[in-house]
Design a protein around this motif. Structure first.
Motif, PDB file in Angstrom:
ATOM      1  N   SER A 184       0.818  -1.223   0.000  1.00 21.30           N
ATOM      2  CA  SER A 184       0.000   0.000   0.000  1.00 21.30           C
ATOM      3  C   SER A 184       0.850   1.271   0.000  1.00 21.30           C
ATOM      4  CB  SER A 184      -0.929   0.015   1.226  1.00 21.30           C
ATOM      5  OG  SER A 184      -1.818  -1.083   1.208  1.00 21.30           O
ATOM      6  N   LEU A 185       2.137   1.160  -0.296  1.00 17.80           N
ATOM      7  CA  LEU A 185       3.022   2.319  -0.201  1.00 17.80           C
ATOM      8  C   LEU A 185       2.519   3.485  -1.052  1.00 17.80           C
ATOM      9  CD1 LEU A 185       4.953   2.509  -2.981  1.00 17.80           C
ATOM     10  CD2 LEU A 185       6.029   0.564  -1.913  1.00 17.80           C
ATOM     11  N   LYS A 186       2.844   4.705  -0.599  1.00 17.40           N
ATOM     12  CA  LYS A 186       2.348   5.921  -1.238  1.00 17.40           C
ATOM     13  C   LYS A 186       3.420   6.720  -1.977  1.00 17.40           C
ATOM     14  CE  LYS A 186       0.525   7.793   2.449  1.00 17.40           C
ATOM     15  NZ  LYS A 186      -0.260   8.711   3.336  1.00 17.40           N
ATOM     16  N   THR A 187       4.684   6.452  -1.731  1.00 19.83           N
ATOM     17  CA  THR A 187       5.722   7.185  -2.444  1.00 19.83           C
ATOM     18  C   THR A 187       5.481   7.046  -3.950  1.00 19.83           C
ATOM     19  OG1 THR A 187       7.336   6.868  -0.693  1.00 19.83           O
ATOM     20  CG2 THR A 187       8.201   7.334  -2.877  1.00 19.83           C
ATOM     21  N   SER A 188       5.477   8.189  -4.653  1.00 17.86           N
ATOM     22  CA  SER A 188       5.068   8.188  -6.057  1.00 17.86           C
ATOM     23  C   SER A 188       6.240   8.426  -6.994  1.00 17.86           C
ATOM     24  CB  SER A 188       4.015   9.275  -6.299  1.00 17.86           C
ATOM     25  OG  SER A 188       4.565  10.564  -6.076  1.00 17.86           O
ATOM     26  N   ALA A 189       6.122   7.871  -8.187  1.00 19.23           N
ATOM     27  CA  ALA A 189       7.080   8.085  -9.274  1.00 19.23           C
ATOM     28  C   ALA A 189       6.316   8.619 -10.471  1.00 19.23           C
ATOM     29  CB  ALA A 189       7.787   6.779  -9.622  1.00 19.23           C
ATOM     30  N   THR A 190       6.619   9.849 -10.842  1.00 13.98           N
ATOM     31  CA  THR A 190       5.914  10.512 -11.934  1.00 13.98           C
ATOM     32  C   THR A 190       6.851  10.680 -13.120  1.00 13.98           C
ATOM     33  OG1 THR A 190       4.584  11.729 -10.315  1.00 13.98           O
ATOM     34  CG2 THR A 190       4.575  12.545 -12.582  1.00 13.98           C
ATOM     35  N   LYS A 191       6.384  10.287 -14.322  1.00 11.31           N
ATOM     36  CA  LYS A 191       7.215  10.421 -15.521  1.00 11.31           C
ATOM     37  C   LYS A 191       7.377  11.879 -15.887  1.00 11.31           C
ATOM     38  CE  LYS A 191       9.490   8.232 -18.781  1.00 11.31           C
ATOM     39  NZ  LYS A 191      10.458   9.313 -19.014  1.00 11.31           N
ATOM     40  N   PRO A 193      10.184  14.628 -18.395  1.00 12.03           N
ATOM     41  CA  PRO A 193      11.154  14.559 -19.490  1.00 12.03           C
ATOM     42  C   PRO A 193      12.522  14.075 -19.020  1.00 12.03           C
ATOM     43  CG  PRO A 193       9.874  16.576 -19.653  1.00 12.03           C
ATOM     44  CD  PRO A 193       9.493  15.943 -18.347  1.00 12.03           C
ATOM     45  N   GLY A 194      13.023  13.018 -19.644  1.00 10.58           N
ATOM     46  CA  GLY A 194      14.345  12.494 -19.334  1.00 10.58           C
ATOM     47  C   GLY A 194      14.404  11.520 -18.176  1.00 10.58           C
ATOM     48  N   GLY A 195      13.291  11.328 -17.472  1.00  8.70           N
ATOM     49  CA  GLY A 195      13.345  10.419 -16.331  1.00  8.70           C
ATOM     50  C   GLY A 195      12.096  10.443 -15.485  1.00  8.70           C
ATOM     51  N   TRP A 196      12.292  10.453 -14.153  1.00 11.23           N
ATOM     52  CA  TRP A 196      11.201  10.308 -13.203  1.00 11.23           C
ATOM     53  C   TRP A 196      11.373  11.268 -12.031  1.00 11.23           C
ATOM     54  CZ3 TRP A 196       7.419   6.602 -14.211  1.00 11.23           C
ATOM     55  CH2 TRP A 196       7.701   5.757 -15.281  1.00 11.23           C
ATOM     56  N   GLN A 197      10.252  11.631 -11.426  1.00 14.91           N
ATOM     57  CA  GLN A 197      10.270  12.473 -10.219  1.00 14.91           C
ATOM     58  C   GLN A 197       9.688  11.671  -9.064  1.00 14.91           C
ATOM     59  OE1 GLN A 197       8.926  16.730 -10.227  1.00 14.91           O
ATOM     60  NE2 GLN A 197       7.415  15.992  -8.738  1.00 14.91           N
ATOM     61  N   LEU A 198      10.461  11.543  -7.980  1.00 13.42           N
ATOM     62  CA  LEU A 198      10.024  10.785  -6.806  1.00 13.42           C
ATOM     63  C   LEU A 198       9.603  11.732  -5.697  1.00 13.42           C
ATOM     64  CD1 LEU A 198      12.745   7.967  -6.554  1.00 13.42           C
ATOM     65  CD2 LEU A 198      10.689   8.056  -7.981  1.00 13.42           C
ATOM     66  N   ASP A 199       8.455  11.425  -5.083  1.00 10.66           N
ATOM     67  CA  ASP A 199       7.947  12.200  -3.946  1.00 10.66           C
ATOM     68  C   ASP A 199       7.398  11.232  -2.907  1.00 10.66           C
ATOM     69  OD1 ASP A 199       7.844  15.260  -4.762  1.00 10.66           O
ATOM     70  OD2 ASP A 199       7.214  14.119  -6.532  1.00 10.66           O
ATOM     71  N   GLY A 200       7.769  11.441  -1.647  1.00 12.60           N
ATOM     72  CA  GLY A 200       7.242  10.583  -0.589  1.00 12.60           C
ATOM     73  C   GLY A 200       8.181  10.482   0.579  1.00 12.60           C
ATOM     74  N   GLN A 201       7.946   9.440   1.398  1.00  8.83           N
ATOM     75  CA  GLN A 201       8.714   9.280   2.626  1.00  8.83           C
ATOM     76  C   GLN A 201       8.916   7.795   2.913  1.00  8.83           C
ATOM     77  OE1 GLN A 201       6.967  11.262   5.994  1.00  8.83           O
ATOM     78  NE2 GLN A 201       8.588  10.662   7.415  1.00  8.83           N
ATOM     79  N   LYS A 202      10.099   7.443   3.406  1.00 10.01           N
ATOM     80  CA  LYS A 202      10.424   6.084   3.832  1.00 10.01           C
ATOM     81  C   LYS A 202      10.893   6.138   5.285  1.00 10.01           C
ATOM     82  CE  LYS A 202       9.793   4.315  -0.302  1.00 10.01           C
ATOM     83  NZ  LYS A 202       8.737   3.311  -0.582  1.00 10.01           N
ATOM     84  N   ARG A 203      10.734   5.023   6.004  1.00  7.14           N
ATOM     85  CA  ARG A 203      11.139   4.997   7.411  1.00  7.14           C
ATOM     86  C   ARG A 203      11.748   3.639   7.761  1.00  7.14           C
ATOM     87  NH1 ARG A 203      10.853   7.792  12.079  1.00  7.14           N
ATOM     88  NH2 ARG A 203      10.383   6.727  14.031  1.00  7.14           N
ATOM     89  N   TRP A 204      12.642   3.636   8.729  1.00  3.37           N
ATOM     90  CA  TRP A 204      13.356   2.457   9.214  1.00  3.37           C
ATOM     91  C   TRP A 204      14.314   1.907   8.158  1.00  3.37           C
ATOM     92  CZ3 TRP A 204      13.695   2.060  14.073  1.00  3.37           C
ATOM     93  CH2 TRP A 204      12.610   2.371  14.918  1.00  3.37           C
ATOM     94  N   ILE A 205      14.908   2.783   7.373  1.00  2.00           N
ATOM     95  CA  ILE A 205      15.770   2.334   6.290  1.00  2.00           C
ATOM     96  C   ILE A 205      17.217   2.275   6.773  1.00  2.00           C
ATOM     97  CG2 ILE A 205      16.438   2.693   3.910  1.00  2.00           C
ATOM     98  CD1 ILE A 205      13.387   2.198   4.457  1.00  2.00           C
ATOM     99  N   GLY A 206      17.729   1.060   6.944  1.00  2.00           N
ATOM    100  CA  GLY A 206      19.093   0.871   7.408  1.00  2.00           C
ATOM    101  C   GLY A 206      20.113   1.372   6.401  1.00  2.00           C
ATOM    102  N   ASN A 207      21.198   1.943   6.894  1.00  2.00           N
ATOM    103  CA  ASN A 207      22.305   2.487   6.092  1.00  2.00           C
ATOM    104  C   ASN A 207      21.940   3.782   5.364  1.00  2.00           C
ATOM    105  OD1 ASN A 207      23.349   0.001   6.829  1.00  2.00           O
ATOM    106  ND2 ASN A 207      23.614  -0.772   4.752  1.00  2.00           N
ATOM    107  N   SER A 208      20.705   4.250   5.478  1.00  2.00           N
ATOM    108  CA  SER A 208      20.242   5.335   4.609  1.00  2.00           C
ATOM    109  C   SER A 208      20.944   6.658   4.847  1.00  2.00           C
ATOM    110  CB  SER A 208      18.732   5.540   4.771  1.00  2.00           C
ATOM    111  OG  SER A 208      18.393   5.838   6.114  1.00  2.00           O
ATOM    112  N   THR A 209      21.424   6.897   6.065  1.00  2.00           N
ATOM    113  CA  THR A 209      22.020   8.196   6.360  1.00  2.00           C
ATOM    114  C   THR A 209      23.396   8.371   5.721  1.00  2.00           C
ATOM    115  OG1 THR A 209      22.984   7.361   8.434  1.00  2.00           O
ATOM    116  CG2 THR A 209      20.791   8.370   8.556  1.00  2.00           C
TER     117      THR A 209
END
Length: 415
Positions: A184-191, A193-209
């Motif tokens: 049910s994730l909500k982070t979006s990927a919108t097409k 020109p030239g690629g994609w735009q990501l918008d959203g939030q993730k949590r508990w992601i190890g190594n992410s910092t």
């Protein structure tokens, strides 16, 4: 007389900030009757001789990983656990284990059997669960996703440096509102020109910092299906912050990721991920590896308790001489033998193509449950020293919320 309040290094302080008393003793001086885990105990938990089920190559790798983990990680783990910091200077030593990329062949990866990879990650977890989690996130999730779902160009571009730990990876699926319900994730990927735009939030992601390469899972705004993307550290609009105040896996730098109009070029979209089903092959293998983490954790706790009870004397005899303690050790050892055999069988089912999602989920849930019992018994056996990180068990008793749920076949693991 002014009141006292706690200070660093075991020293009290008065109202004016002046130091009162002396710094805390080193644990070896304060408690000379037992050896702390900085000098790791001999391995005595493989009572039914699992090594007989391994190939010569798997035995050699297990021995190598055990030696490096005991020599390089054991002496520093308590210090960094207390500081809730990751020992970045140890990454070159972890690289010498040769585990990054695990079963992937080519691109500088070791091409291990799944059994070799699982047994080795257990050996790291035996000494420190945080370091094994760091490797799993980097290898079994980030690298495996690129290897299984990436294009040939992406594999050539990213895997060689990841295999040598010259760059570090993370894997971002879990979100604040949808932990286990990852579909049910909500982070979006919108097409765009030239690629994609990501918008959203993730949590508990190890190594992410500190990750150089972030594998981000997002929902395609047009198709509503899951897509995967490779995002590089420092990308405009990308922000990763450390989750503070954890009482478990304190060395692991779990983070919150914010994605605000992050641009990803088309060449960094993972072409093999077009639905949630496409990452099932990644999750299947990662669940096996996660099932082996509690096995390694339990081995370390048993080995620590076995040595402690022989060294620690009360009432004129070693604690190991008392039947109440012996009974707990027997229960711990029996659990570990059963866990090892379940873990080994899970690897063989996978390698023969017979493993189902149910097999993986049951194995992960069951080994976690039995390991929880082992750690609880270890805490009892060590008495007051059971709450000191210096004697290992306290570090293990605070990590179980992330292991014990038996997840549905296609849900996430909170990394």
């Amino acid at each position: 007389m002014g009141s006292l309040r706690g200070g660093s290094g075991g020293e009290g302080r008065n109202e004016d900030g002046g130091k009162v008393g002396l710094p805390a003793l080193e644990v070896a001086l304060a408690f000379p009757q037992a050896t702390p885990a900085s000098l790791f105990p001999p391995a005595v938990s493989d009572y039914y001789q699992l090594d007989d089920l391994l190939t010569n190559e798997e035995k050699a790798l297990r021995k190598k990983v055990r030696a490096i983990s005991e020599k390089e990680i054991a002496p520093i783990m308590t210090e960094y656990w207390e500081k809730a910091e990751f020992p970045f200077h140890a990454i070159p030593k972890l690289a010498t284990l040769g585990l990054a990329g695990s079963t992937t062949k080519g691109y500088g990866c070791p091409g291990l059997s799944l059994t070799a990879s699982a047994v080795s990650i257990a050996e790291v977890a035996r000494v420190d669960a945080s370091c094994s989690t760091f490797i799993l996130v980097h290898s079994s999730l980030a690298m495996s996703t690129i290897a299984l779902c990436g294009s040939e160009a992406q594999k050539q571009k990213y895997l060689p440096s990841l295999a040598q730990f010259k760059t570090v990876g993370c894997w971002a699926l879990t979100e604040p509102d949808y932990g286990s319900d990852a579909s049910s994730l909500k982070t979006s990927a919108t097409k765009v020109p030239g690629g994609w735009q990501l918008d959203g939030q993730k949590r508990w992601i190890g190594n992410s910092t500190f990750a150089d390469v972030l594998v981000i899972l997002a929902r395609n705004a047009d198709t509503k299906q899951l897509n995967g993307f490779i995002v590089k550290k420092g990308a405009p609009g990308l922000r990763a912050t450390k989750i503070q105040n954890k009482i478990g896996l304190r060395m692991v730098q779990n983070g919150d990721i914010l994605l605000n109009k992050v641009f990803v070029p088309e060449e960094d979209r993972l072409t093999g991920i077009n639905s949630f089903q496409d990452i099932s092959k990644v999750l299947a293998m990662s669940r096996i590896m996660v099932a082996w983490q509690p096995i390694g954790i339990s081995m370390g706790v048993y080995d620590m308790c076995h040595r402690y009870l022989k060294e620690r004397k009360q009432f004129g005899a070693p604690l190991a001489a008392f039947q109440l303690n012996q009974e707990k050790l027997v229960r711990m050892l029996g659990n570990i033998q059963a866990m090892l055999l379940v873990g080994w069988r899970l690897c063989k089912l996978y390698e023969s193509g017979k493993m189902t999602p149910g097999h993986a989920s049951l194995g992960k849930a069951w080994t976690s449950s039995k390991s929880r019992e082992v750690v609880s018994l270890g805490r009892e056996l060590l008495g007051g020293n059971g709450i000191l990180a210096d004697f290992l068990v306290a570090k293990r008793s605070a990590i179980w919320s992330r292991f014990t749920r038996m997840r549905a076949p296609m849900t996430s693991t909170a990394w």
